[in-house]
Design a protein around this motif. Structure first.
Motif, short mmCIF file in Angstrom:
data_model
loop_
_atom_site.label_atom_id
_atom_site.label_comp_id
_atom_site.label_asym_id
_atom_site.label_seq_id
_atom_site.Cartn_x
_atom_site.Cartn_y
_atom_site.Cartn_z
N LEU A 91 21.93 27.68 89.30
CA LEU A 91 21.79 26.24 89.35
C LEU A 91 20.58 25.84 90.18
N ALA A 92 20.33 26.57 91.25
CA ALA A 92 19.18 26.24 92.09
C ALA A 92 17.87 26.45 91.32
N SER A 93 17.76 27.56 90.61
CA SER A 93 16.50 27.80 89.89
C SER A 93 16.36 26.83 88.72
N LEU A 94 17.46 26.50 88.08
CA LEU A 94 17.41 25.49 87.02
C LEU A 94 16.96 24.15 87.57
N ALA A 95 17.49 23.80 88.74
CA ALA A 95 17.12 22.52 89.36
C ALA A 95 15.63 22.51 89.72
N ARG A 96 15.16 23.58 90.31
CA ARG A 96 13.75 23.66 90.66
C ARG A 96 12.88 23.51 89.43
N TRP A 97 13.30 24.15 88.33
CA TRP A 97 12.51 24.05 87.10
C TRP A 97 12.59 22.64 86.52
N GLY A 98 13.78 22.06 86.55
CA GLY A 98 13.95 20.72 86.02
C GLY A 98 13.10 19.69 86.75
N LEU A 99 12.90 19.92 88.04
CA LEU A 99 12.10 18.99 88.84
C LEU A 99 10.66 18.91 88.35
N ARG A 100 10.19 19.94 87.69
CA ARG A 100 8.80 19.93 87.21
C ARG A 100 8.54 18.81 86.23
N SER A 101 9.57 18.41 85.48
CA SER A 101 9.34 17.39 84.46
C SER A 101 10.33 16.24 84.53
N LEU A 102 11.11 16.19 85.62
CA LEU A 102 12.13 15.14 85.70
C LEU A 102 11.53 13.75 85.89
#
Lengths: 204, 204
Positions: A91-102
DNA sequence: CCGCATCCCCAAAGATACTG
DNA sequence: CAGTATCTTTGGGGATGCGG
């Protein structure tokens, strides 16, 4: 869902938690057990039958467990198993990745109690192993305390960051050190911002 | 798929890559561009229409891009964008979690060329930042070389591990140091096995 | 009220055939 | 080779019902 039938750890993981709503359900349970109705309320758009199905699937997969609360409560709650809790890095890595385009938060963002702690825990805490920084965001208080997130403002924080969710987004996600008000040691905040630099959003 | 409509980096990430087959498609593209037919072949069970739809969705989401090969090749290939390549930590953490309950490989596991390198890259390499270890698994050769994976056996490896996929599973996933044949410095292999200990499967 | 089960409808997945 | 077209089946979304 039909299994992928591949001998591959990624495919197997997705067999267990790859269905719609599954990972969001795990996300909700990360910060403590919840009842059926609590989950239904937080997962807006997830219908009751789907929620019930997911709960059964995840229980069968060993990701969550149901527990009867001792009387007189009577109701039962769902909680993560050890397996489920081990999904935290996912979940943490998904969140970090999601932040790139959120993108930045909307003006009318609703910030339910505890959101600041959760946000810091899943997206920032791993990058600040030594920092002691307090955050005051739209009236909510939480702090980074040497690699963990604690409620409230630390008495002896090295710095305190104050601002709106939009300010915090500009500071931590876009890396604009001037976006939020910083009391105390600016350098320690700058260090955190620097540590967050990889994975910064690029222009789309 | 209908978007989750939550201002949450996890939900947003799942909006982009949370659909069935999406992450497996990214997994396949992690080690270089592939043509449509290559993808269709590797994703057994993914029908042509679904594959076409996913490719369009992922392209629209900025995760992959299609590129025309220069003449005379004529055909086009799909490759990860910078965004898509940034999913590596997500796939790695998913793989590490999936290993907890995947179980040992079947006897008749088919091991297409390059599988050993991919396996080491997604599940092990991050835990061996300094090791120089060669692996000879069922005739395939690859090595850990100070934090990266290289094809073939290092000339000056500190140790060389030899065995079947089952042996390697016992060694690296279950932590049984005696499962595979080790030439050279056993201690450096033991160190790697130790580093992999968190997230070891527990009895189900 | 809580915790689902049922029903209906539609969108998406799977399988197959076919075309530029 | 790289998809599109068509058909069938599965599963999600929404509303409602119902026992505890």
């Amino acid at each position: 869902m039909k299994p992928y039938n591949q001998y591959c750890p990624v495919a197997h993981a997705l067999d267990l938690v790859g269905e719609r709503w599954s990972l969001l359900l795990v996300r909700e349970l990360q910060h403590g057990p919840l009842r059926y109705s609590d989950l239904h309320e937080r997962l807006e758009g997830c219908s009751t039958n789907v929620l019930a199905t997911r709960l059964k699937d995840l229980e069968a997969g060993g990701v969550i467990a149901r527990r009867k609360l001792p009387p007189p409560a009577g109701s039962s709650v769902y909680e993560l198993t050890e397996e489920g809790a081990a999904l935290a890095p996912v979940l943490a890595s998904l969140a970090r990745w999601g932040l790139r385009s959120l993108g930045p938060p909307p003006e009318d963002l609703e910030t339910p109690s505890g959101w600041l702690e959760k946000a810091l825990r899943t997206t920032v805490v791993a990058y600040a192993p030594e920092a002691r920084i307090g955050f005051d965001v739209s009236g909510e208080h939480a702090s980074l305390d040497r690699g963990s997130v604690v409620p409230g403002l630390l008495e002896d924080a090295e710095a305190v960051v104050t601002g709106t969710p939009q300010d915090i987004y500009c500071l931590l996600v876009e890396g604009d050190i001037g976006a939020a008000e910083i009391e105390g040691d600016r350098a320690v905040v700058a260090e955190l911002v620097e540590a967050l630099a990889p994975g910064r959003p690029v222009a789309p």
